[in-house]
Write a protein that holds these residues in place. Structure first.
Motif, PDB file in Angstrom:
ATOM      1  N   THR A   1       0.828  -1.208   0.000  1.00 16.58           N
ATOM      2  CA  THR A   1       0.000   0.000   0.000  1.00 16.58           C
ATOM      3  C   THR A   1       0.859   1.253   0.000  1.00 16.58           C
ATOM      4  N   ASP A   2       1.947   1.251   0.801  1.00 15.49           N
ATOM      5  CA  ASP A   2       2.837   2.410   0.834  1.00 15.49           C
ATOM      6  C   ASP A   2       3.484   2.639  -0.523  1.00 15.49           C
ATOM      7  N   LEU A   3       3.835   1.546  -1.222  1.00 15.21           N
ATOM      8  CA  LEU A   3       4.439   1.688  -2.539  1.00 15.21           C
ATOM      9  C   LEU A   3       3.450   2.299  -3.523  1.00 15.21           C
ATOM     10  N   LEU A   4       2.225   1.813  -3.509  1.00 18.02           N
ATOM     11  CA  LEU A   4       1.203   2.369  -4.402  1.00 18.02           C
ATOM     12  C   LEU A   4       0.970   3.843  -4.114  1.00 18.02           C
ATOM     13  N   SER A   5       0.967   4.189  -2.819  1.00 27.78           N
ATOM     14  CA  SER A   5       0.790   5.589  -2.450  1.00 27.78           C
ATOM     15  C   SER A   5       1.960   6.431  -2.954  1.00 27.78           C
ATOM     16  N   ALA A   6       3.192   5.883  -2.828  1.00 29.78           N
ATOM     17  CA  ALA A   6       4.367   6.604  -3.302  1.00 29.78           C
ATOM     18  C   ALA A   6       4.332   6.783  -4.816  1.00 29.78           C
ATOM     19  N   ILE A   7       3.879   5.731  -5.532  1.00 28.77           N
ATOM     20  CA  ILE A   7       3.768   5.827  -6.993  1.00 28.77           C
ATOM     21  C   ILE A   7       2.767   6.912  -7.382  1.00 28.77           C
ATOM     22  N   ASP A   8       1.667   6.961  -6.646  1.00 29.11           N
ATOM     23  CA  ASP A   8       0.661   7.984  -6.914  1.00 29.11           C
ATOM     24  C   ASP A   8       1.228   9.383  -6.660  1.00 29.11           C
ATOM     25  N   GLN A   9       2.049   9.514  -5.600  1.00 27.46           N
ATOM     26  CA  GLN A   9       2.662  10.806  -5.315  1.00 27.46           C
ATOM     27  C   GLN A   9       3.634  11.215  -6.418  1.00 27.46           C
ATOM     28  N   VAL A  10       4.375  10.223  -6.944  1.00 31.86           N
ATOM     29  CA  VAL A  10       5.288  10.515  -8.050  1.00 31.86           C
ATOM     30  C   VAL A  10       4.504  10.972  -9.280  1.00 31.86           C
ATOM     31  N   ARG A  11       3.379  10.272  -9.542  1.00 30.38           N
ATOM     32  CA  ARG A  11       2.550  10.661 -10.686  1.00 30.38           C
ATOM     33  C   ARG A  11       2.024  12.083 -10.513  1.00 30.38           C
ATOM     34  N   GLN A  12       1.544  12.388  -9.313  1.00 34.62           N
ATOM     35  CA  GLN A  12       1.035  13.732  -9.059  1.00 34.62           C
ATOM     36  C   GLN A  12       2.145  14.776  -9.155  1.00 34.62           C
ATOM     37  N   GLY A  13       3.354  14.397  -8.618  1.00 31.18           N
ATOM     38  CA  GLY A  13       4.478  15.323  -8.696  1.00 31.18           C
ATOM     39  C   GLY A  13       4.894  15.586 -10.129  1.00 31.18           C
ATOM     40  N   ALA A  14       4.924  14.514 -10.952  1.00 31.88           N
ATOM     41  CA  ALA A  14       5.290  14.677 -12.357  1.00 31.88           C
ATOM     42  C   ALA A  14       4.253  15.524 -13.100  1.00 31.88           C
ATOM     43  N   ALA A  15       2.969  15.270 -12.778  1.00 32.34           N
ATOM     44  CA  ALA A  15       1.908  16.056 -13.413  1.00 32.34           C
ATOM     45  C   ALA A  15       2.033  17.533 -13.042  1.00 32.34           C
ATOM     46  N   LYS A  16       2.319  17.791 -11.758  1.00 32.47           N
ATOM     47  CA  LYS A  16       2.476  19.181 -11.314  1.00 32.47           C
ATOM     48  C   LYS A  16       3.671  19.826 -11.994  1.00 32.47           C
ATOM     49  N   TYR A  17       4.764  19.034 -12.133  1.00 30.73           N
ATOM     50  CA  TYR A  17       5.963  19.565 -12.782  1.00 30.73           C
ATOM     51  C   TYR A  17       5.664  19.949 -14.230  1.00 30.73           C
ATOM     52  N   PHE A  18       5.022  19.035 -14.967  1.00 33.64           N
ATOM     53  CA  PHE A  18       4.749  19.323 -16.371  1.00 33.64           C
ATOM     54  C   PHE A  18       3.729  20.453 -16.526  1.00 33.64           C
ATOM     55  N   ARG A  19       2.756  20.526 -15.596  1.00 31.36           N
ATOM     56  CA  ARG A  19       1.820  21.656 -15.651  1.00 31.36           C
ATOM     57  C   ARG A  19       2.569  22.972 -15.467  1.00 31.36           C
ATOM     58  N   GLY A  20       3.485  22.979 -14.481  1.00 33.64           N
ATOM     59  CA  GLY A  20       4.260  24.193 -14.248  1.00 33.64           C
ATOM     60  C   GLY A  20       5.130  24.545 -15.440  1.00 33.64           C
ATOM     61  N   ALA A  21       5.785  23.506 -16.020  1.00 33.60           N
ATOM     62  CA  ALA A  21       6.652  23.757 -17.167  1.00 33.60           C
ATOM     63  C   ALA A  21       5.849  24.247 -18.374  1.00 33.60           C
ATOM     64  N   ILE A  22       4.684  23.621 -18.613  1.00 33.65           N
ATOM     65  CA  ILE A  22       3.862  24.006 -19.767  1.00 33.65           C
ATOM     66  C   ILE A  22       3.283  25.399 -19.587  1.00 33.65           C
ATOM     67  N   VAL A  23       2.740  25.659 -18.390  1.00 33.38           N
ATOM     68  CA  VAL A  23       2.159  26.985 -18.128  1.00 33.38           C
ATOM     69  C   VAL A  23       3.225  28.064 -18.270  1.00 33.38           C
ATOM     70  N   GLY A  24       4.413  27.805 -17.684  1.00 32.87           N
ATOM     71  CA  GLY A  24       5.489  28.785 -17.784  1.00 32.87           C
ATOM     72  C   GLY A  24       5.909  29.017 -19.216  1.00 32.87           C
ATOM     73  N   ALA A  25       6.059  27.926 -20.005  1.00 35.32           N
ATOM     74  CA  ALA A  25       6.475  28.064 -21.395  1.00 35.32           C
ATOM     75  C   ALA A  25       5.435  28.804 -22.225  1.00 35.32           C
ATOM     76  N   VAL A  26       4.156  28.508 -21.982  1.00 38.83           N
ATOM     77  CA  VAL A  26       3.081  29.174 -22.730  1.00 38.83           C
ATOM     78  C   VAL A  26       3.042  30.664 -22.401  1.00 38.83           C
ATOM     79  N   LEU A  27       3.128  30.978 -21.095  1.00 36.28           N
ATOM     80  CA  LEU A  27       3.113  32.384 -20.695  1.00 36.28           C
ATOM     81  C   LEU A  27       4.281  33.143 -21.312  1.00 36.28           C
ATOM     82  N   PHE A  28       5.460  32.520 -21.302  1.00 37.17           N
ATOM     83  CA  PHE A  28       6.632  33.183 -21.859  1.00 37.17           C
ATOM     84  C   PHE A  28       6.491  33.342 -23.372  1.00 37.17           C
ATOM     85  N   ALA A  29       5.929  32.339 -24.030  1.00 29.77           N
ATOM     86  CA  ALA A  29       5.726  32.435 -25.485  1.00 29.77           C
ATOM     87  C   ALA A  29       4.745  33.557 -25.818  1.00 29.77           C
ATOM     88  N   ILE A  30       3.670  33.662 -25.015  1.00 27.95           N
ATOM     89  CA  ILE A  30       2.699  34.733 -25.247  1.00 27.95           C
ATOM     90  C   ILE A  30       3.362  36.098 -25.025  1.00 27.95           C
TER      91      ILE A  30
END
Length: 581
Positions: free
Chosen positions: A218-247
């Motif tokens: 269960t702890d491993l599954l929770s950690a995997i979910d946290q990694v997925r959420q962290g990666a999603a947050k990272y890519f959202r931040g990277a995409i939002v930042g890149a789009v804002l800078f491009a605009i």
């Protein structure tokens, strides 16, 4: 931020060298801008059909561009050399500092951390200095120079460019902030899952033994979910930042283009100057856009170099300013020793007993009583909080580390072997030992029996952590090290507790020879191995509750006697009886 992280990681001297390189990189970019500035009079005279002056400006342009090209090659070569020296300086600093840290610092988590930093920090430094920072410094120097050229052409157009630059800087800082927050969350999740994956892999024997093949922790599954959420947050931040800078980049260029065209339509600006203004605005946008493309790389490199800086600030094991040599005898003494780990829970409380030279003292007690901690304080894995540990009558904190380790040999339950040959793993105890001493150590530790069975003999590689050898074989190599070292004080921490009877008998025979005429402190798990010790100390809840010989403690009928009876029942062989037919 980056220069601060660099300074903490590579030291001030290396930073000074890099700053000179960075200044040279900026100077070359300014020279490139001067060459580009020649386009203004060149295009103006071209529109005016003033060809003699066109050839003059063309010649100047070629000379400046050629000079800038040669200078760029020189600076690039120098930057690569300084980067290599900085990487070497960083790795030397980490290695030198690691040798000064308390041995207790090198737990599993810190070992992984040290490996990651040594591996990643050099790559991050090379990528940052040779790539990202060189690109960014060139972009900033070139962009600033181009803006001055734009201001020389037409101030209103330059003012529009300045407003656009302010907008881009704001968007860049916002993008970096989003990325920094997302990266922090991703790094925490990645660190958490590393431990969970190792734990899950280690538990496979249990899971499969009970038919839970498809189950994940269960702890491993929770950690995997946290990694997925962290990666999603990272890519959202990277995409939002890149789009804002491009605009922002589009708004910046559009604003400069509109102002330049309006100025040209109103004849406030010549057509040739308007063309030059649009050209330099485009070059300025391209230079600034380079900053936006490297934001995520900078943030990642900052994090790695900051980790390296944090590692270098871990307090070293204090060395005495004026080391005191150990006394002539090889006694060992614990004088009112108290100690606790970072959790704050007291592990040892006022522990005191002596081990006279040439005698054997065994420390026994239930799990968690502080036995292993007591043994490792002798070798200064940590320093005591109160009291003292003395070798030959001298506090170990007052001895030079080299002198202390020359007096003490350590044989622990968990043996570490590096990925080399058996000969190399034993020889590390005394690289200058003669062949006769080496062969004697191997024979006394029963390692020669192992070598005879191996196809490559002494040159057999033991694998990572000694994975190609059994637990008993690894322990024999460890004992051979102790024999070769020949230290007068031996500390044994449950060296046979995880071995089978056959290996235990061989190890005990080797240890008996090792401990002859030496001062011995042994942490015992199986009490039958220490009944002949000169003295036995019973440790419970971090305190000495009983001390004496085996016969004395058994006659007293106290905690030791009860503990001995409990272990005897626990290790009693199972007897089966057949059923009558």
């Amino acid at each position: 931020m980056m220069l601060t992280a660099l300074g903490r990681a590579i030291g001030p001297a290396a930073v000074v060298r890099l700053r000179r390189t960075f200044v040279a990189t900026g100077a070359v970019a300014v020279l490139e801008a001067v060459g580009l500035a020649m386009l203004v009079p060149l295009i103006t005279d071209l529109f005016a059909d003033n060809f003699p002056r066109v050839w003059l400006w063309t010649a100047l342009l070629v000379v400046i561009v050629a000079t800038a090209t040669v200078a760029q090659d020189v600076v690039t070569t120098r930057r690569r050399r300084d980067t290599s020296e900085s990487v070497a300086a960083l790795q030397r600093r980490i290695a030198d500092h690691a040798t000064t840290l308390p041995l207790g610092w090198f737990g599993a988590a810190n070992q992984d951390r040290l490996t990651r930093i040594v591996t990643d920090a050099g790559d991050a430094l090379t990528l940052t200095v040779n790539g990202v920072m060189a690109i960014n410094l060139r972009a900033m120097a070139l962009g600033a120079s181009l803006w001055f050229v734009l201001a020389w052409i037409d101030r209103p157009t330059a003012a529009a460019g300045a407003a656009g630059l302010v907008l881009l800087v704001g968007l860049y800082l916002l993008a970096i902030r989003l990325l920094r927050s997302a990266t922090t969350a991703q790094e925490r999740a990645a660190e958490d899952i590393n431990g969970k994956i190792v734990e899950f892999a280690q538990n496979q024997s249990v899971l499969r033994g009970y038919g839970r093949v498809g189950d994940a922790d269960t702890d491993l599954l929770s950690a995997i979910d946290q990694v997925r959420q962290g990666a999603a947050k990272y890519f959202r931040g990277a995409i939002v930042g890149a789009v804002l800078f491009a605009i922002g980049t589009g708004v910046f260029f559009s604003g400069v283009l509109v102002v330049a065209l309006q100025r040209a339509d109103g004849e406030s600006l010549a057509v040739a100057s308007a063309v030059c203004a649009v050209l330099f605005a485009a070059l300025l946008v391209d230079a600034v856009a380079a900053l936006g493309r490297t934001g995520s790389v900078i943030r990642e490199a900052e994090g790695i170099l900051a980790d390296a800086g944090d590692l270098l600030r871990v307090p070293a094991l204090p060395e005495p300013a004026a080391p005191v040599p150990a006394g002539h005898d090889n006694s060992l003494a614990f004088d009112d020793v108290s100690f606790s780990y970072m959790s704050g829970r007291a592990v040892l409380r006022g522990v005191g007993f002596d081990v006279p030279a040439g005698t054997t003292c065994a420390v026994v007690g239930p799990s968690g009583s502080g036995k292993t901690t007591l043994a490792r304080l002798v070798a200064r894995f940590w320093d005591v909080e109160a009291g003292s540990v003395r070798v030959g009558g001298v506090d170990v904190r007052e001895m030079a580390t080299a002198d202390l380790m020359a007096r003490v040999s350590l044989v622990f339950q968990d043996v570490y072997l590096f990925d080399g040959t058996i000969r190399e793993n034993i020889g590390i105890a005394d690289p200058g030992a003669s062949d006769a001493d080496f062969e004697r150590a191997a024979r006394l530790a029963r390692v020669d029996d192992i070598v005879e069975r191996l196809p490559d003999g002494w040159n057999t590689r033991v694998g990572d952590h000694g994975s190609s050898l059994s637990g008993g074989e690894r322990q024999r190599v460890s004992i051979a090290r102790a024999f070769l070292r020949g230290a007068p004080i031996v500390v044994l921490d449950e060296p046979t507790s995880a071995l089978d009877r056959e290996n235990e008998a061989a190890i005990l025979a080797a240890l008996s020879e090792l401990c002859r005429d030496r001062t011995v402190l042994v942490i015992a798990h199986r009490l039958h191995t220490i009944v002949n010790a000169d003295r036995i100390v019973f440790l419970e809840h971090g305190e000495v509750t009983e001390a004496g010989s085996h016969d004395e403690l058994m006659a007293a009928g106290g905690r030791y006697a009860g503990f001995e009876a409990t272990l005897a029942r626990r290790h009693r062989p199972i007897v089966t009886t057949g059923t009558p037919e």
